[in-house]
Design a protein around this motif. Structure first.
Motif, mmCIF file in Angstrom:
data_model
loop_
_atom_site.group_PDB
_atom_site.id
_atom_site.type_symbol
_atom_site.label_atom_id
_atom_site.label_comp_id
_atom_site.label_asym_id
_atom_site.label_seq_id
_atom_site.Cartn_x
_atom_site.Cartn_y
_atom_site.Cartn_z
ATOM 1 N N GLY A 1 -22.361 -4.193 -7.357
ATOM 2 C CA GLY A 1 -22.452 -5.625 -7.086
ATOM 3 C C GLY A 1 -21.977 -5.902 -5.670
ATOM 4 N N ALA A 2 -21.241 -7.016 -5.510
ATOM 5 C CA ALA A 2 -20.837 -7.440 -4.166
ATOM 6 C C ALA A 2 -19.882 -6.422 -3.519
ATOM 7 C CB ALA A 2 -20.196 -8.821 -4.255
ATOM 8 N N LEU A 3 -18.750 -6.202 -4.149
ATOM 9 C CA LEU A 3 -17.760 -5.317 -3.519
ATOM 10 C C LEU A 3 -18.190 -3.851 -3.581
ATOM 11 C CD1 LEU A 3 -15.270 -6.315 -2.117
ATOM 12 C CD2 LEU A 3 -13.912 -5.751 -4.108
ATOM 13 N N GLY A 4 -18.773 -3.447 -4.724
ATOM 14 C CA GLY A 4 -19.246 -2.064 -4.849
ATOM 15 C C GLY A 4 -20.332 -1.768 -3.819
ATOM 16 N N ALA B 1 -16.311 4.031 -20.036
ATOM 17 C CA ALA B 1 -16.502 4.716 -21.328
ATOM 18 C C ALA B 1 -17.913 5.293 -21.440
ATOM 19 C CB ALA B 1 -16.216 3.755 -22.475
ATOM 20 N N GLN B 2 -18.896 4.606 -20.836
ATOM 21 C CA GLN B 2 -20.292 5.077 -20.912
ATOM 22 C C GLN B 2 -20.490 6.434 -20.244
ATOM 23 O OE1 GLN B 2 -22.107 1.603 -18.936
ATOM 24 N NE2 GLN B 2 -23.621 1.752 -20.591
ATOM 25 N N LEU B 3 -19.627 6.759 -19.288
ATOM 26 C CA LEU B 3 -19.818 8.032 -18.568
ATOM 27 C C LEU B 3 -18.603 8.942 -18.682
ATOM 28 C CD1 LEU B 3 -17.939 7.300 -16.059
ATOM 29 C CD2 LEU B 3 -20.005 6.444 -15.001
ATOM 30 N N GLN C 1 -10.537 -3.847 -9.304
ATOM 31 C CA GLN C 1 -10.518 -5.122 -10.023
ATOM 32 C C GLN C 1 -9.398 -6.049 -9.539
ATOM 33 O OE1 GLN C 1 -11.152 -2.057 -11.494
ATOM 34 N NE2 GLN C 1 -13.234 -2.813 -11.262
ATOM 35 N N ASN C 2 -9.703 -7.325 -9.594
ATOM 36 C CA ASN C 2 -8.691 -8.340 -9.301
ATOM 37 C C ASN C 2 -7.818 -8.536 -10.540
ATOM 38 O OD1 ASN C 2 -7.518 -10.155 -7.601
ATOM 39 N ND2 ASN C 2 -9.039 -11.765 -7.903
ATOM 40 N N GLY C 3 -6.648 -9.118 -10.367
ATOM 41 C CA GLY C 3 -5.770 -9.382 -11.510
ATOM 42 C C GLY C 3 -5.123 -8.101 -12.000
ATOM 43 N N GLY D 1 -14.210 -9.998 1.592
ATOM 44 C CA GLY D 1 -15.053 -10.950 0.865
ATOM 45 C C GLY D 1 -16.518 -10.551 0.931
ATOM 46 N N ALA D 2 -17.174 -10.533 -0.223
ATOM 47 C CA ALA D 2 -18.610 -10.223 -0.263
ATOM 48 C C ALA D 2 -19.233 -10.993 -1.418
ATOM 49 C CB ALA D 2 -18.815 -8.727 -0.467
ATOM 50 N N TYR D 3 -20.507 -11.285 -1.264
ATOM 51 C CA TYR D 3 -21.232 -11.880 -2.396
ATOM 52 C C TYR D 3 -22.648 -11.336 -2.423
ATOM 53 C CZ TYR D 3 -23.079 -15.211 1.080
ATOM 54 O OH TYR D 3 -23.693 -15.772 2.180
ATOM 55 N N THR E 1 -15.439 -15.920 -16.069
ATOM 56 C CA THR E 1 -14.323 -15.776 -15.130
ATOM 57 C C THR E 1 -13.452 -14.590 -15.545
ATOM 58 O OG1 THR E 1 -12.767 -17.098 -16.390
ATOM 59 C CG2 THR E 1 -14.232 -18.303 -14.883
ATOM 60 N N GLU E 2 -12.500 -14.239 -14.687
ATOM 61 C CA GLU E 2 -11.566 -13.158 -14.995
ATOM 62 C C GLU E 2 -10.237 -13.740 -15.497
ATOM 63 O OE1 GLU E 2 -12.857 -9.393 -12.338
ATOM 64 O OE2 GLU E 2 -12.155 -11.070 -11.124
ATOM 65 N N ILE E 3 -10.303 -14.886 -16.161
ATOM 66 C CA ILE E 3 -9.097 -15.615 -16.618
ATOM 67 C C ILE E 3 -8.132 -14.714 -17.398
ATOM 68 C CG2 ILE E 3 -10.450 -16.552 -18.567
ATOM 69 C CD1 ILE E 3 -8.556 -18.862 -18.795
HETATM 70 P P1 NAD Z 1 -20.133 -8.408 -9.038
HETATM 71 O O1 NAD Z 1 -20.441 -9.168 -10.291
HETATM 72 O O2 NAD Z 1 -20.857 -8.775 -7.789
HETATM 73 O O3 NAD Z 1 -20.406 -6.850 -9.294
HETATM 74 C C1 NAD Z 1 -20.091 -6.209 -10.482
HETATM 75 C C2 NAD Z 1 -21.227 -5.227 -10.766
HETATM 76 O O4 NAD Z 1 -20.850 -4.414 -11.879
HETATM 77 C C3 NAD Z 1 -22.551 -5.908 -11.144
HETATM 78 O O5 NAD Z 1 -23.574 -5.399 -10.312
HETATM 79 C C4 NAD Z 1 -22.777 -5.480 -12.592
HETATM 80 O O6 NAD Z 1 -24.141 -5.314 -12.919
HETATM 81 C C5 NAD Z 1 -22.049 -4.140 -12.590
HETATM 82 N N1 NAD Z 1 -21.738 -3.635 -13.924
HETATM 83 C C6 NAD Z 1 -21.124 -4.270 -14.964
HETATM 84 N N2 NAD Z 1 -21.080 -3.463 -16.034
HETATM 85 C C7 NAD Z 1 -21.661 -2.287 -15.661
HETATM 86 C C8 NAD Z 1 -21.924 -1.069 -16.337
HETATM 87 N N3 NAD Z 1 -21.584 -0.895 -17.619
HETATM 88 N N4 NAD Z 1 -22.533 -0.081 -15.665
HETATM 89 C C9 NAD Z 1 -22.902 -0.216 -14.370
HETATM 90 N N5 NAD Z 1 -22.676 -1.373 -13.668
HETATM 91 C C10 NAD Z 1 -22.069 -2.386 -14.316
HETATM 92 O O7 NAD Z 1 -18.562 -8.481 -8.843
HETATM 93 P P2 NAD Z 1 -17.717 -8.394 -7.494
HETATM 94 O O8 NAD Z 1 -17.659 -9.732 -6.849
HETATM 95 O O9 NAD Z 1 -18.161 -7.240 -6.701
HETATM 96 O O10 NAD Z 1 -16.245 -8.127 -8.091
HETATM 97 C C11 NAD Z 1 -15.851 -6.873 -8.589
HETATM 98 C C12 NAD Z 1 -14.323 -6.897 -8.712
HETATM 99 O O11 NAD Z 1 -13.778 -6.995 -7.379
HETATM 100 C C13 NAD Z 1 -13.790 -8.117 -9.471
HETATM 101 O O12 NAD Z 1 -12.667 -7.778 -10.223
HETATM 102 C C14 NAD Z 1 -13.417 -9.089 -8.360
HETATM 103 O O13 NAD Z 1 -12.401 -10.013 -8.733
HETATM 104 C C15 NAD Z 1 -12.906 -8.118 -7.308
HETATM 105 N N6 NAD Z 1 -12.961 -8.664 -5.949
HETATM 106 C C16 NAD Z 1 -14.147 -9.151 -5.466
HETATM 107 C C17 NAD Z 1 -14.183 -9.644 -4.163
HETATM 108 C C18 NAD Z 1 -15.469 -10.191 -3.577
HETATM 109 O O14 NAD Z 1 -15.431 -10.741 -2.465
HETATM 110 N N7 NAD Z 1 -16.606 -10.083 -4.237
HETATM 111 C C19 NAD Z 1 -13.019 -9.644 -3.372
HETATM 112 C C20 NAD Z 1 -11.840 -9.127 -3.907
HETATM 113 C C21 NAD Z 1 -11.820 -8.638 -5.205
#
Ligand code: NAD
Ligand code: KPL
Length: 303
Positions: A9-12, A86-88, A102-104, A128-130, A261-263
Motif C-alpha cells: 500500500g502507501a508505506l509498503g 499467518a498466510q505465509l 504498524q502505527n499504535g 507520509g504517503a498515500y 480505523t486503527e482505533i
Molecule cells: P495502506 O492501506 O495504504 O496499505 C496496506 C496494504 O496492505 C494494502 O495494500 C492492503 O491491500 C495490504 N494488505 C492487507 N492485508 C494483506 C494481506 N493479507 N496480504 C497482502 N497484502 C495485504 O496502509 P498504509 O497507509 O501504508 O499504512 C500501513 C501502516 O503504516 C499502518 O499501520 C499505518 O498507520 C502506518 N503508517 C502509515 C503512514 C502513511 O503515511 N501512510 C505513516 C506512518 C505510519
C-alpha cells in the motif's frame, strides 16, 4: 538478501520502490491472484514524488509462493498484519527478521509472541504517503523512521541497505517508548478531530479537553514505565497541532473515506493498558466510547 514486502500500500510501496531503485532485491507479496494480475497489467508500482512519477517493475508473488523468507517488511494496517503473516508463516526461515511498520501498539507484540523464532524489529515512522489508485503511491511528507528491537540486541547490518535506498532511519534502543509516545500523541489529537469534525489546528478551541486528556495519558505513560515529566506530552501535542494545523489527521481521513480505523491499536490499546494496570482514565474511556459510537453510526468497525 531479498526484501519481501507484505502490504504493497502507501508505506509498503514507498519502501519497496526506494529499495528497488537502489538496485536491492525486492519482492512484493500481493494478497490475491486478481491483485497480482492487475499489478502485472500495470507493469509495476508507480511512485510519485515532488511532481515526478516513476514506474518500478518490482517482482511480485502471492503469499503461497514457495521461496523461503529471511527478511519480511510488513506494511499492512495494524488490524491486518497478523493474519497477513499467518498466510505465509510456513515460508518464514528459522532465523528470519520481521520489520513491523504498524502505527499504535498491540499488533507488534501479538506477532512477536506468535512467531518467537523471528527477530521482530518494530518501526515508528513519521514519513507520509498515500495511494492514488491501487498501484500508485504518492510520497507526501518527509519524515523519519525509528527502528528497534524491544528485546535489545545490536543494529542489523542491513541498515546499510536503507542508506543506499535513501530511506531515513535511526536505530533506537527504546523503540517501545517511541511507539508509546506516538500513540499518546495520536490518542490526544486524532479522535478529537473526528468527533469535532475539524483540522488539527482547530483543536486549539478545545484546550481544556486536550489538557485533561494529556494529563491522563501522561499518567498512563508513567504507569507503563514510559516516564514523561508533567507538561511534556501536552507541549508536544501543542507543537504537533501547530506544525500540522492545516492537516486532517489520519483517523479523520480514514473516517471521511469510509475506511476502517486503527482505533483498537491506539485509544483501545491505551484504555486496555490502563485497565490492566488498575489505572483510572475516565476521560480516555469516555472518548473511546464516543468514538466507537461515532464509527458505529457510520457503519465502520468499532475496534
Ligand atoms: P495502506 O492501506 O495504504 O496499505 C496496506 C496494504 O496492505 C494494502 O495494500 C492492503 O491491500 C495490504 N494488505 C492487507 N492485508 C494483506 C494481506 N493479507 N496480504 C497482502 N497484502 C495485504 O496502509 P498504509 O497507509 O501504508 O499504512 C500501513 C501502516 O503504516 C499502518 O499501520 C499505518 O498507520 C502506518 N503508517 C502509515 C503512514 C502513511 O503515511 N501512510 C505513516 C506512518 C505510519
Ligand atoms: O500522526 C498523526 C496522524 O494524523 O495520525 C498526527 C499528524 C501526529 C496527528 O496525530
Amino acid at each position: 538478501m531479498t526484501w519481501h514486502v507484505l502490504g504493497a500500500g502507501a508505506l509498503g510501496g514507498l519502501w519497496a520502490t526506494r529499495l528497488a531503485r537502489a538496485g536491492l532485491p525486492v519482492r512484493l507479496i500481493l494478497r490475491s491472484a486478481q491483485r497480482l494480475a492487475e499489478y502485472h497489467r500495470a507493469g509495476g508500482l508507480t511512485l510519485s514524488e515532488a511532481g515526478r512519477s516513476s514506474l518500478h517493475a518490482i517482482s511480485a508473488e502471492l503469499p503461497d509462493a514457495s521461496t523461503p523468507i529471511q527478511r519480511l517488511l510488513v506494511a499492512c494496517k495494524a488490524y491486518d498484519a497478523e493474519a497477513a503473516i499467518a498466510q505465509l508463516a510456513q515460508r518464514l526461515a528459522p532465523s528470519c527478521e520481521i520489520l513491523l511498520l504498524q502505527n499504535g501498539l498491540g499488533s507488534q507484540q501479538a506477532i512477536a509472541k506468535r512467531w518467537p523464532q523471528a527477530r521482530c524489529i518494530f518501526v515508528s515512522s513519521t514519513e507520509g504517503a498515500y495511494r492514488e489508485g491501487a498501484l500508485q503511491v504518492v510520497f507526501a511528507g518527509q519524515g523519519q523512521n525509528w527502528l528497534g528491537d524491544p528485546n535489545g540486541g545490536t543494529a542489523p547490518a542491513w541498515l546499510d541497505d536503507l542508506d543506499r535506498a535513501g530511506i531515513p532511519h535511526i536505530w533506537s534502543s527504546d523503540i517501545l517508548t517511541r511507539l508509546w509516545r506516538k500513540l499518546a500523541l495520536n490518542c490526544a489529537i486524532n479522535p478529537l478531530t473526528v468527533l469535532h469534525d475539524c483540522r488539527n489546528g482547530e483543536l486549539l478551541q478545545y484546550r481544556q479537553q486536550l489538557t485533561e486528556l494529556c494529563e491522563e495519558l501522561t499518567e498512563l505513560l508513567n504507569t507503563c514505565g514510559q516516564a514523561t515529566a508533567p507538561g511534556d506530552l501536552k507541549s508536544e501535542v501543542l507543537r504537533v497541532i501547530d506544525a500540522t494545523a492545516a492537516n486532517y489527521s489520519s483517523m479523520y481521513q480514514d473516517v471521511r473515506l469510509g475506511r476502517r480505523t486503527e482505533i483498537a491499536y491506539l485509544l483501545g490499546y491505551a484504555c486496555r493498558s490502563a485497565d490492566s494496570l488498575d489505572l483510572a482514565v475516565p476521560r480516555l474511556h469516555e472518548l473511546h466510547l464516543r468514538l466507537r459510537e461515532h464509527l458505529g453510526q457510520r457503519g465502520l468497525p468499532t475496534d
